[in-house]
Motif scaffolding. Structure first.
Motif, short mmCIF file in Angstrom:
data_model
loop_
_atom_site.label_atom_id
_atom_site.label_comp_id
_atom_site.label_asym_id
_atom_site.label_seq_id
_atom_site.Cartn_x
_atom_site.Cartn_y
_atom_site.Cartn_z
N HIS B 12 0.82 -1.26 -0.03
CA HIS B 12 -0.17 0.13 0.10
C HIS B 12 0.87 1.22 -0.06
N PHE B 13 0.46 2.20 -0.50
CA PHE B 13 1.07 3.62 -0.49
C PHE B 13 0.22 4.58 0.20
N PHE B 14 0.80 5.20 1.28
CA PHE B 14 0.18 5.80 2.30
C PHE B 14 0.45 7.23 1.90
N THR B 15 -0.50 7.64 0.99
CA THR B 15 -0.35 9.15 0.42
C THR B 15 -1.12 10.25 1.11
N ASP B 16 -1.00 11.39 0.69
CA ASP B 16 -1.89 12.54 1.42
C ASP B 16 -3.25 12.15 0.98
N VAL B 19 -4.93 5.95 1.24
CA VAL B 19 -4.12 4.89 0.89
C VAL B 19 -4.27 4.23 -0.41
N VAL B 20 -3.53 4.24 -1.20
CA VAL B 20 -3.57 3.65 -2.43
C VAL B 20 -3.08 2.15 -2.24
N LYS B 21 -4.32 1.07 -2.49
CA LYS B 21 -3.85 -0.22 -2.54
C LYS B 21 -3.47 -0.87 -3.63
N GLY B 43 -1.26 0.83 -14.57
CA GLY B 43 -1.73 1.17 -12.96
C GLY B 43 -2.04 0.04 -12.29
N SER B 44 -2.30 -1.18 -13.11
CA SER B 44 -3.05 -2.28 -12.11
C SER B 44 -2.16 -3.01 -11.07
N GLY B 45 -0.66 -2.50 -10.80
CA GLY B 45 -0.18 -2.70 -9.98
C GLY B 45 1.20 -3.81 -10.21
N LYS B 46 1.44 -3.99 -11.32
CA LYS B 46 2.20 -4.88 -11.95
C LYS B 46 3.82 -4.71 -11.31
N SER B 47 4.09 -3.42 -11.69
CA SER B 47 5.48 -2.86 -11.32
C SER B 47 5.63 -3.11 -9.78
N VAL B 48 4.53 -2.54 -9.25
CA VAL B 48 4.67 -2.67 -7.64
C VAL B 48 4.74 -3.91 -7.24
N THR B 49 4.23 -4.95 -7.73
CA THR B 49 4.36 -6.37 -7.33
C THR B 49 5.76 -6.80 -7.79
N PHE B 95 14.59 -3.04 -15.87
CA PHE B 95 13.45 -2.21 -15.67
C PHE B 95 12.89 -1.74 -16.90
N GLN B 96 11.85 -0.79 -16.85
CA GLN B 96 11.32 -0.63 -18.10
C GLN B 96 12.15 0.21 -19.29
N ASP B 97 12.76 1.34 -18.74
CA ASP B 97 13.23 2.42 -19.47
C ASP B 97 14.71 2.14 -19.70
N ASN B 276 -9.80 4.32 -9.86
CA ASN B 276 -9.17 5.12 -8.87
C ASN B 276 -8.84 4.33 -7.60
N MET B 277 -7.05 4.06 -7.80
CA MET B 277 -6.96 2.89 -6.78
C MET B 277 -6.84 3.54 -5.39
N ALA B 278 -7.07 4.69 -5.18
CA ALA B 278 -7.44 5.30 -3.86
C ALA B 278 -8.73 5.11 -3.24
N1 LIG Z 1 4.98 6.33 -5.53
C1 LIG Z 1 3.58 6.12 -5.29
N2 LIG Z 1 2.81 6.78 -4.72
C2 LIG Z 1 1.48 6.62 -4.72
N3 LIG Z 1 1.00 5.77 -5.59
C3 LIG Z 1 1.48 4.78 -6.34
C4 LIG Z 1 3.27 5.13 -6.29
N4 LIG Z 1 3.77 4.10 -7.13
C5 LIG Z 1 2.59 3.39 -7.64
N5 LIG Z 1 1.55 3.93 -7.30
C6 LIG Z 1 -0.02 3.45 -7.45
O1 LIG Z 1 0.17 2.11 -7.41
C7 LIG Z 1 -0.40 1.63 -8.61
C8 LIG Z 1 0.16 0.52 -9.55
O2 LIG Z 1 1.41 0.92 -10.04
P1 LIG Z 1 2.14 0.42 -11.02
O3 LIG Z 1 3.32 1.21 -11.41
O4 LIG Z 1 2.42 -1.12 -10.37
O5 LIG Z 1 1.34 0.02 -12.10
P2 LIG Z 1 1.66 -0.74 -13.66
O6 LIG Z 1 0.78 -2.07 -13.55
O7 LIG Z 1 3.12 -1.02 -13.52
O8 LIG Z 1 1.37 0.09 -14.64
P3 LIG Z 1 2.37 0.54 -15.99
O9 LIG Z 1 1.92 -0.46 -17.14
O10 LIG Z 1 1.94 1.74 -16.45
O11 LIG Z 1 3.80 0.32 -15.66
C9 LIG Z 1 -0.93 2.87 -9.52
O12 LIG Z 1 -2.12 2.89 -9.85
C10 LIG Z 1 -0.51 4.02 -8.65
O13 LIG Z 1 -1.54 4.82 -8.42
#
Ligand SMILES: Nc1ncnc2c1ncn2[C@@H]1O[C@H](COP(=O)(O)OP(=O)(O)OP(=O)(O)O)[C@@H](O)[C@H]1O
Ligand SMILES: [Mg+2]
Lengths: 325, 326, 346
Positions: B12-16, B19-21, B43-49, B95-97, B276-278
């Motif tokens: 989770h991201f604890f933003t202002d 909470v973005v899950k 934005g589906s959360g692949k990178s964060v995973t 990484f991606q880029d 909207n993930m939040a």
């Molecule tokens: N630093 C951050 N602060 C707040 N929220 C974040 C942060 N990084 C990622 N998120 C949230 O996490 C969610 C998932 O992000 P992620 O980068 O995993 O997406 P993705 O599936 O990799 O998308 P893409 O295909 O664009 O790379 C996003 O909707 C975003 O709102």
């Protein structure tokens, strides 16, 4: 690159010429230098003779061209007080100032970069905030005040370091330098620190901003993904990136360091050209003032050019593409 | 043998703004030499995973729940110093880029040698040799000379090869590749794909390949996991999922690939906007955009059901169950 | 949207030109105090203090919480206010008038802190200097000199900079190029050097220091204002104003200035601190204020000779006062910059 360099040199020459005009009309035309050259009870004839000897009886533009002509030949007149050629005098005092400024610059990097990098690394923690508040104090402390305090603490109270003067010097390539003698270096530490403090605050701020910016870059994350330690990330990956702007700014600040040496040298009775300048101002020794100004302009110009070149060397992107922005 | 088993991962991201899950209950596992395609829209959360597995989530993000079992250790509980020893050594990431991942002011050899020496006490010479052979493996011509170059002297494709070579340096058990070919043009993309596939096969390295391009997954992955709003909504063997997707979202994803559906038909689009993930809806996160959604979908989030093909699904109304009676 | 003039921004004459008016008012009353009737007029000083507080309150309207984000901010703002009050009412607070030679007793020279006069009538809390002057009183009056010189110089330089900057931005072409070259040329030299040369030419004196400090600073403001004016001019509402056929003068006074001034005031806070330091350096070097009106810098210089022999108080306490005023202005300026104008950073 070459075109760029040539353009820079042309600009510099323009600045030098502009300064000559300003210096001449600014310093030469205010007040009457004859007053301090001859005793008050001199006869009108004596006054006239002196005027003629120094060329003060000529019309302004003639005086100006004589001044420029002489200046181009490296002659900026004779010191009223010392009787020596002003340029020779300045050259004699210059090494002491330059080595002081150089050591000061070194200290400011030594103090500022680690503090700034750490403050950037801990930017939202109390450590980072404390460093930033501290740097504001660094900006706030007047140069002479710092010098005074350092003397009071390290020379008067603790007696660790000498208070004023220059100490031993060693002759290097015909130039007398303190930095290579142990005793001389002891005399340099306090004035150099004094000179360094303001710039150290500047470097701290630059380094912090740079570090904050670098830390969110992908290459830092990638370095972490490689398993590289945080220390190495900070002091290799981040530092190498932030040193470019820092060196550029500091290089340009070397000029102002030399200028601020005027104050520091006075506090520490350091026999450099800054002290010479103050003494000359207080005794109205115009040729020396003019010579100081013109030499400083020259130094500034050279510094700016050197910084450009160093910048090119430091940043591989500029070096290899040949362009510069 | 299982290399990685992720259970109930929550990041989770604890933003202002709240909470973005970004990742909210992700499970999957991976065997040696297996390639998992992780797909989903932006934005589906692949990178964060991916970053969660390496414990490289940027603040204000945090892994708040679940287990990441890697060869018997739970990475979610591991102290940072031990985690550092695994990164780039047993688990590598691409990484991606490629333009951003290499430090612009350090030479390639510096960046490769430090990756070796961060984990093993070897001489600079030995590390260098290993760097040269890694560069050769990813198809960089005259690697010994190229080592002395700076990143900007390489093209994008070449830089990504360097990044892949760095990932391979220490012979990791697992590589997380986050859209490594998205920034490259198609020919280079397929070259790199082929090379990576060979490498994974040869060394037995398990691979998580993150992409939103299902065509890439079709040719590369053994299994595929479809992510939506921080959850895996469908997973199974690649062929099975691509041939007969069960989740309406997977259907939509497949439909939006040009050339996969019938020619001449209009490109299918998933209607609506990415959520909207939040502020996710209470029930199934996909319900607002789903053509099969009903009141139950909007009220209650579907649990995981195991499918016959070895796949798993989160849906109240899977496609293979036929049309829903109204 | 095209063709339709955007609605005029709701902030009108009253709200955004207030700081501008206040700054002008404070400048004028400061000038009056320094050059005119002197410091004897109590109402003028009270007015000045109120203006100062009103200006600060106006700048921070609605952002107080953001500004006071920690103990440092409270401390800095508090000590700044205290020091300003001390300087303004030095003549009421100080135990002695250090300019009045009849009040000095050379027999009381160089007394350490806490000493009393022979008859016990007065205690020198911070000691005395070589002429028997009470250091505390000297500091209070010196603070007044340092602050007023810096504020007057900064405000006048700001006014000149605004005029030149806006003129350059508005004139464009060759005029702008020449003006900006001049600005660049001057700014390429360290301010201390420029000031030193000017003082070398002028000789010491209160008015001369102020003039030198104005010359040193104006270019800095001119550059900033021109930049702001150019970017503001590009903004929509200026176009809108032009579209409405407003005369140039009205555009400048009602649109450009109100938007240029607040960031300038933030800059000038820090600039006042810099100017205090510069003036004190000049005075320390003996080319600044005259000995009859010592600033903090000159007080420090006077005591400096005795410091090495252990009579530290003559330099030390004025030094502490100098540090306090400069540091609190800088800290307040830093907070102001963070609060009001995050893009203007050092
Ligand atoms: N630093 C951050 N602060 C707040 N929220 C974040 C942060 N990084 C990622 N998120 C949230 O996490 C969610 C998932 O992000 P992620 O980068 O995993 O997406 P993705 O599936 O990799 O998308 P893409 O295909 O664009 O790379 C996003 O909707 C975003 O709102
Ligand atoms: Mg991503």
């Amino acid at each position: 690159m070459l075109v760029y360099l040539l353009r820079r040199i042309a600009q510099s020459v323009f600045v030098a010429l502009a300064m000559m005009v300003i210096v001449f009309f600014g310093i030469y035309m205010i007040g009457n230098p004859v007053d301090i050259l001859i005793s008050p009870d001199a006869t009108p004839r004596e006054i006239e003779e002196t005027m003629a000897r120094f060329g003060f009886d000529q019309p302004i533009h003639i005086q100006f061209f004589t001044f420029v002509g002489n200046a181009l030949q490296g002659d900026l007149g004779r010191s009223f007080v010392h009787g020596e050629s002003a340029v020779t005098l300045i050259l004699h005092y210059m090494p002491a100032t330059l080595e002081l400024a150089a050591l000061g610059l070194f200290f400011s990097i030594l103090i500022g970069v680690p503090l700034g990098v750490y403050a950037g690394y801990k930017s939202d923690r109390w450590q980072g905030r404390a460093i930033m508040t501290g740097s504001i104090f660094g900006f706030s402390l007047p140069n002479f005040w710092v010098g005074m305090l350092l003397i009071l603490i390290f020379a008067v109270e603790l007696r660790w370091l000498p208070s004023t003067g220059r100490g031993d010097t060693v002759e290097v390539l015909g130039i007398r330098l303190s930095i290579f003698s142990e005793n001389g270096l002891q005399y340099m530490i306090l004035p150099a620190l004094t000179l360094a403090l303001y710039k150290a605050s500047l470097v701290t701020r630059l380094a912090r901003a740079g570090t904050q910016e670098a830390l969110v870059q992908d290459y830092v994350k990638f370095a972490r993904a490689k398993g590289v330690s945080e220390t190495r990330i900070l002091f290799v990956h981040v530092l190498k990136n932030i040193m470019i702007p820092i060196v550029t700014v500091l290089g340009l600040e070397l000029g102002s360091m030399i200028a601020f040496a005027v104050v520091t040298e006075t506090v520490f009775a350091w026999p450099g050209m800054g002290k010479l300048l103050i003494d000359s101002i207080l005794t109205l020794d115009r040729p020396v003032i003019v010579a100081y100004l013109m030499m400083t302009v020259l130094i500034f110009i050279v510094i700016n050019l050197v910084v450009d070149i160093v910048y090119t060397i430091l940043d591989p992107r500029v070096r290899l593409t040949g362009g510069s922005t | 043998m299982t290399v990685l088993q992720v259970e109930g991962l929550q990041t989770h991201f604890f933003t202002d703004a709240g909470v973005v899950k970004a990742v909210d209950g992700v499970d999957f596992s991976l065997d040696e030499g297996e390639v998992l395609g992780l797909v989903g829209e932006s934005g589906s959360g692949k990178s964060v995973t991916g970053f969660s597995i390496l414990r490289l989530v940027d603040p204000p993000g945090r892994v708040v729940g679940g287990h990441i079992m890697f060869r018997g250790q739970d990475l979610a509980q591991l102290p940072e110093s031990e985690m550092r020893r695994l990164r780039g050594n047993r688990i590598a990431m691409i990484f991606q880029d490629p333009m951003m991942t290499l430090n612009p002011v350090l030479r390639i050899d510096t960046q490769m040698i430090e990756a070796v020496r961060a984990h093993e006490r070897v001489s600079a010479k030995a590390a260098r040799d290993r760097a040269i052979s890694a560069l050769a493996k990813v198809g960089i011509p005259s690697p010994a000379e190229r080592l002395g170059a700076y990143p900007h002297q390489f093209s994008g494709g070449m830089r990504q090869r360097v990044a892949i070579a760095i990932a391979l340096l220490n012979g990791p058990d697992l590589i997380v590749a986050d859209e490594p070919t998205t920034a490259l043009d198609v020919t280079i993309q397929s070259q790199i794909l082929a090379e990576v596939q060979d490498l994974a096969r040869d060394t037995g390295t398990a691979l998580i390949w993150i992409t939103h391009d299902l065509a890439v997954v079709a040719g590369l992955a053994d299994r595929v996991a479809v992510m939506y709003a921080g959850r895996i909504v469908e997973t199974g063997p690649t062929d099975a999922v691509l041939a007969g997707p069960d989740h309406p979202y997977s259907v939509g994803l497949l439909g939006s690939i040009p050339g996969h559906g019938q020619r001449g038909q209009r490109l299918a689009q998933i209607p609506g906007m990415a959520p909207n993930m939040a502020d996710l809806p209470p029930g199934c996160a996909f319900a607002p955009r789903c053509f099969r959604a009903d009141a139950r979908c909007r009220a209650e989030a579907p649990e995981i059901t195991v499918r016959g093909s070895g796949g798993r699904l989160r849906c109240h109304h899977p496609m293979s169950a036929g049309e829903v009676a109204t | 949207m095209t063709g339709m003039p955007a609605p005029e921004p709701s902030r009108g004459w009253s709200a955004d030109s207030l700081p501008w008016l206040l700054a002008g008012l404070m400048g004028v009353s400061t000038l009056a105090l320094v050059a005119g009737p002197g410091w004897s007029s109590l109402p003028a000083r009270v007015l000045l203090l109120l203006g100062f507080i009103a200006l600060a309150a106006h700048l921070l309207r609605g952002k107080g919480r953001q500004f006071f984000n920690g103990p440092v901010a409270y401390l800095a703002a508090g000590s700044l206010l205290l020091l300003v009050v001390l300087a303004l009412f030095a003549s009421e607070i100080a135990p002695q008038n250090p300019y009045d030679l009849r009040q000095l007793d050379i027999m009381d020279g160089r007394l350490p802190p806490g000493s009393t006069t022979f008859d016990g009538a007065m205690t020198y809390r911070l000691g005395t200097d070589e002429q028997g002057r009470d250091i505390l009183s000297g500091i209070l009056y010196g603070l007044r000199v340092s602050l007023s010189v810096a504020i007057v110089a900064t405000l006048v330089a700001m006014a000149i900079g605004i005029v030149v900057g806006i003129y350059a931005a508005w004139a464009g072409g060759r005029t702008e190029a020449i003006l900006m070259r001049l600005v660049d040329l001057q700014l390429s030299f360290p301010s201390i050097l420029v000031a030193l040369m000017l003082m070398a030419a002028f000789g010491r004196g209160l008015d001369k220091v102020v003039i030198a400090l104005i010359i040193v600073q104006w270019a800095y403001y001119a550059r900033t204002v021109r930049g702001t004016a150019l970017s503001e001019a590009r903004k929509e509402y200026i176009d809108a104003a032009r579209g409405l056929g407003l005369p140039v003068r009205r555009i400048i006074f009602r649109h450009l200035l109100p938007n240029c001034i607040p960031p300038l005031l933030v800059i000038s806070t820090v600039q006042i601190a810099n100017t205090i330091v510069l003036e004190s350096s000049l005075s320390f070097l003996g080319v600044g204020v005259p000995i009859t009106r010592p600033s903090l810098g000159l007080l420090i210089a006077n005591g400096y000779d005795y410091m090495l022999s252990g009579q530290y108080w003559m330099s030390m306490y004025p030094g502490v006062a100098l540090l306090a005023i400069v540091a609190s202005i800088n800290l307040v300026g830093d907070r102001l910059r963070d609060t009001l104008n995050p893009r203007l950073r050092r």
